[in-house]
Each structure stands twice: as structure tokens, then as C-alpha cells.
Design an enzyme around this catalytic site. Structure first.
Site: not given
Length: 241
Positions: A69, A135, A137, A142
Site C-alpha cells: 500500500d 481491528n 485489518h 478495514e
């Protein structure tokens, strides 16, 4: 401590330094088996692995790297860009024949994501390195991300933007978007190495390995991959059965 859970090999290490050595061994084994394309990640988690790689005699000069990314709107020379991170922690010391990071300065999202998908398809990833978000991800995928997703433009969460603000002179400079491989892109890799440290990651680790496969925990889709290695410290592993 090592344990095999279905298709997932879990290794629990003393600390991040030991995790770096364990991760290096995964990379070394992959190269010994002929890996040609390495999928790479940024952030604090992989740094000790990169430290081991740069200190080693491994030669990457004939290999290809593809990063997960990049922030949209940051030049490769910006100190907070992922391109800059990779240069600092790996590429300057261990150059590859070809190294690819999404072009954050290409504001045409449709064009950039299609180019990156074509790049991944032309260079199938042998080993993909991942970190794990609190969380669940992976990359910038997400909770709620389509598991079949390929490279896409992601609107960063308010918490991510707030956390990043300390790295910039003013709030207006903080990126609001990123380009990221999708979950589907990640799962194409022949082997996946995911690393997590600290108690703050313990719930996500338990959900990833022992919970249901669900869009609510993007990393849970790794349960469906045939070859996954997980490196954890004791704190990150503390909520596993």
C-alpha cells in the site's frame, strides 16, 4: 513455541527481536525454495525482520518486490510515504531488480489500481508479509471490505488520520486516502507471513485464528489460505485457546 492449526503454522516468540529472526528464517526458506517475488509491508512490526534481512548475506538483486500500500498524495521522497520507509529500512541496503510501490502521486484511482492489479497478476507473489491491525485489518482493508477485493482506493478512518497527525506539521497535510492491495489480492500469494506483537493485538489475533471467517475481521480470511505462518509474542498470543 510452535503449533500447527490446520493450514496455519503459529510460532510464539520471546519478543520482537526474536520475531525478527523467526521472520528472517521464513524469508530465507522461501528463497531457498526458489521464491522470486516478495510482497512487503510497512509499519513498526516488520522492522526487526528487515533488520535481519539487511544484516544477512541474502541477495535480492535478481528478485522483485511488491508493496501492499501507499498513501495517496505523498511523493516517494516524503518522509512519511511508504516508499521512503522501504528505502530506509530495506531497499537502500538490499536493492531488488524491481521494486514496486503504488504511485501515491497518481490521483487517477481507476488507472492506478488497474495498473497495480496488472503488475500483481504478471508477478505472482511467492511470499507476502503482513502486519495485523487492532481491528483485524490487513493492508488498509478495514472491517467490511469485500474479501474478493483487488487493489483499491481506501478512505482512511478517522482514527488512522488522527494517529498519523503527529507525523505532519499541520492537519491539512495528513493523507485522507491510500491505495491498497485488496483481500483478494493478498490471498493470491503462494505463502503468507503475518506478524503481531503486544497485548493490544491479542483480540485481533484470537479473532483471526479462532473466530469465524467474517468481513468484520479481514484477517480471518487467512483461515482459507493453504499456507500461512503467524509469528506472535506472548502478549499477542495471550487470548488464544
Amino acid at each position: 513455541m510452535q503449533e500447527v492449526m490446520k493450514n496455519i503454522h503459529v510460532q510464539i516468540v520471546r519478543d520482537q527481536t526474536a520475531g525478527g529472526l523467526a521472520g528472517f528464517q521464513v524469508f530465507q526458506n522461501a528463497l531457498n525454495k526458489g521464491a522470486q517475488v516478495l510482497g512487503l509491508a510497512t509499519g513498526s512490526t516488520p522492522v526487526t525482520i528487515y533488520d535481519e534481512l539487511t544484516a544477512s548475506d541474502l541477495d535480492f538483486s535478481n528478485l522483485t518486490s511488491i508493496n501492499l500500500d501507499e498513501y495517496v498524495g505523498l511523493k516517494p521522497t516524503h518522509p512519511q510515504s511508504y516508499h521512503y520507509f522501504m528505502q530506509e529500512h530495506l531497499f537502500d541496503q538490499k536493492p531488488f531488480a524491481h521494486s514496486f510501490v503504488p504511485d501515491g502521486m497518481n490521483l487517477n484511482a481507476d488507472e492506478e489500481t488497474k495498473l497495480y492489479d496488472a503488475l500483481i497478476n504478471a508477478n505472482p507473489i511467492d511470499l507476502q508479509l503482513l502486519g495485523l491491525g487492532q481491528n483485524g485489518h490487513i493492508g488498509f482493508n478495514e472491517p467490511g471490505t469485500d474479501p474478493a477485493s483487488t487493489t483499491h482506493k481506501v478512505a482512511l478512518t478517522a482514527s488512522t488520520i488522527a494517529a498519523n497527525a503527529r507525523f505532519f506539521d499541520n492537519a491539512d497535510e495528513v493523507p485522507r486516502y491510500a491505495y491498497s492491495m485488496g483481500i483478494g489480492s493478498i490471498l493470491k500469494a503462494k505463502q503468507i507471513l503475518i506478524v503481531a506483537y503486544g497485548e493490544a493485538k491479542a483480540n485481533a489475533v484470537a479473532a483471526m485464528l479462532q473466530g469465524p471467517v467474517t468481513p468484520d475481521v479481514p484477517a480471518s480470511y487467512l483461515q482459507r489460505h493453504p499456507n500461512v505462518t503467524v509469528i506472535l509474542d506472548q502478549a499477542a498470543a495471550s487470548k488464544l485457546n
